[in-house]
Design an enzyme around this catalytic site. Sequence first.
Site, short mmCIF file in Angstrom:
data_model
loop_
_atom_site.label_atom_id
_atom_site.label_comp_id
_atom_site.label_asym_id
_atom_site.label_seq_id
_atom_site.Cartn_x
_atom_site.Cartn_y
_atom_site.Cartn_z
CG HIS A 95 -23.30 -21.77 -2.56
ND1 HIS A 95 -22.50 -22.79 -3.03
CD2 HIS A 95 -23.33 -21.91 -1.21
CE1 HIS A 95 -22.08 -23.52 -2.01
NE2 HIS A 95 -22.57 -23.01 -0.89
CD GLU A 143 -20.04 -21.28 2.04
OE1 GLU A 143 -20.62 -21.84 2.96
OE2 GLU A 143 -20.29 -21.50 0.85
O1 G3P Z 1 -23.17 -23.48 1.77
C1 G3P Z 1 -22.46 -24.21 2.71
C2 G3P Z 1 -21.26 -24.79 2.16
O2 G3P Z 1 -20.89 -24.55 0.88
C3 G3P Z 1 -20.29 -25.42 3.05
O3 G3P Z 1 -20.43 -26.77 2.81
O4 G3P Z 1 -20.36 -29.12 3.36
O5 G3P Z 1 -18.37 -27.67 3.81
O6 G3P Z 1 -20.41 -27.43 5.20
P1 G3P Z 1 -19.85 -27.80 3.86
#
Ligand code: G3P
Length: 224
Positions: A95, A143
């Site tokens: 992550h 992400e």
């Molecule tokens: O692991 C999920 C993440 O990093 C995204 O976070 O708060 O933008 O949904 P968020």
Amino acid sequence: MNTRTPIVILNFKTYLESTGEQALKLAKISEKVAEETGVNIAVAVQHADIFRISAEVEIPVLAQHIDAVDAGGHTGSVLLESVKEAGASGTLINHSEMRMKLADIQEMVKKTADNGMGSVVCTNNVETSAAAATLKPNFVAIEPPELIGSGIPVSKAEPEIVEGTVDIIHDISPEVTVLCGAGISTGEDMQAALDLGTEGVLLASGIILADDPKKALLDLVGNI
Ligand code: G3P
């Protein structure tokens, strides 16, 4: 780990709203919404909450991280066997808030598979997604770090990164399922992610910090 798609993986991170008793409450809400909608919803919880939550819900419970160590003298490390025995059926790997070395990512993907656990490798761009795909985890979750916690959905702000990831992973390892995350909070964001070719999302703050997490989750998955 139940890997049926579309899948929503709710990462509890270390928000107080998803720690301890609150984590259990949110896991039960997630289970209820999964039952009501038929969508596969998994929760990635803190290590100290894995045992209790796994005992109380049927949905997949994941660890947020496991260290690339074998049993023995590694004080303070998180051992896969411990997490598995506590009830986790999978884990996030790499992550953006817990980056790992490439060799360790590869070792953890292999170790989770050898132990019958699911793996979700997080990546930050198309290139790292391509690298992750060669390791053949169950999932790659793209992400972009700058959008995490921003409330700006990656599926709308950076669709080219999501599409590029889907394309390259389909070329390299078509059996790997692509997810996206960062800033996702509404059903519209989720639909946009699916329209870009992903099979689900990894998300946190949009649900965990919502005034009514159950309502937010229902909005997220209610129409897919
Ligand atoms: O692991 C999920 C993440 O990093 C995204 O976070 O708060 O933008 O949904 P968020």
